[in-house]
Enzyme design. Sequence first.
Site, PDB file in Angstrom:
ATOM      1  N   SER A 155       1.705  -1.693   1.377  1.00 34.86           N
ATOM      2  CA  SER A 155       1.717  -0.554   0.454  1.00 34.86           C
ATOM      3  C   SER A 155       2.891  -0.708  -0.497  1.00 34.86           C
ATOM      4  O   SER A 155       3.911  -1.318  -0.156  1.00 34.86           O
ATOM      5  CB  SER A 155       1.851   0.749   1.245  1.00 34.86           C
ATOM      6  OG  SER A 155       2.168   1.832   0.403  1.00 34.86           O
ATOM      7  N   TYR A 201       6.682   5.678   7.143  1.00 33.15           N
ATOM      8  CA  TYR A 201       5.655   4.812   6.555  1.00 33.15           C
ATOM      9  C   TYR A 201       6.290   3.690   5.740  1.00 33.15           C
ATOM     10  O   TYR A 201       5.919   2.516   5.883  1.00 33.15           O
ATOM     11  CB  TYR A 201       4.726   5.651   5.682  1.00 33.15           C
ATOM     12  CG  TYR A 201       3.533   4.881   5.144  1.00 33.15           C
ATOM     13  CD1 TYR A 201       2.507   4.486   5.987  1.00 33.15           C
ATOM     14  CD2 TYR A 201       3.441   4.561   3.789  1.00 33.15           C
ATOM     15  CE1 TYR A 201       1.407   3.793   5.505  1.00 33.15           C
ATOM     16  CE2 TYR A 201       2.337   3.865   3.298  1.00 33.15           C
ATOM     17  CZ  TYR A 201       1.322   3.488   4.159  1.00 33.15           C
ATOM     18  OH  TYR A 201       0.231   2.786   3.679  1.00 33.15           O
TER      19      TYR A 201
END
Length: 242
Positions: free
Chosen positions: A145, A158
Amino acid sequence: MTDKPLSDRIVVVTGASRGIGYTLARAIAAAGAHVVAVARTVGGLEELDDEIRAAGGVATLVPLDLTDGPGVDRLGGVLYERFGRVDGLIGNAGILGPTSPLGHIAPKDWDKVMAVNVTANWRLIRSLDPLLRAAPAGRAVFVTSSAARRIRAYWGPYAVSKAALEALVVTWARETETTPLKVNLINPGRLRTKMRAAAMPGEDPETLDTPDVLVPAVLAMLAPALAESGRVWDHPTGDWLA
């Protein structure tokens, strides 16, 4: 390129019961591969299997929670006994975790994000590395990501987990650089998935592409002709990140 560029190849896809994993597993099977679909949700795996078989493809379903370390370890042994090798791995399974100040995150929530996004992928590497090396042109692709590089407030678990995943995968690439195995990552960008909806609840999903847009890039990253290793393919820009 033939209509079935992945014919006679064995490709493992994690997180295959929905979203990006489901889409990629279906496309990889359509490209001729025998897909080993791994996920916790049996219903989603069965739906995937129905679609793959209806299109003339072949899949093996593996209901498995990737935080079950011994189960991941056994996966390599089972695949070795059945196939003797693995030609491709799509490390897609991941979770968002809490989006809140670091000091407000419960240790159990932090540990869960790291277990799924980092440790499970390390266990997969450990389990499947010999099988991927046994293939004539082993390929591995992990889903990362932009959060790993564009650090912002409240996305700590995350972002940290994806940064760690990138370090893990590039380390493996360096360790295998004298072998035919090629190991890379892909940043999907903004796509219409349940995780994106949870992260951005006010966003109109109709403004986002579906995961199908990733298929050409991922098929290319699984191809024997691929020369890159230890890199991140950035879907939003259509290029390898420096």
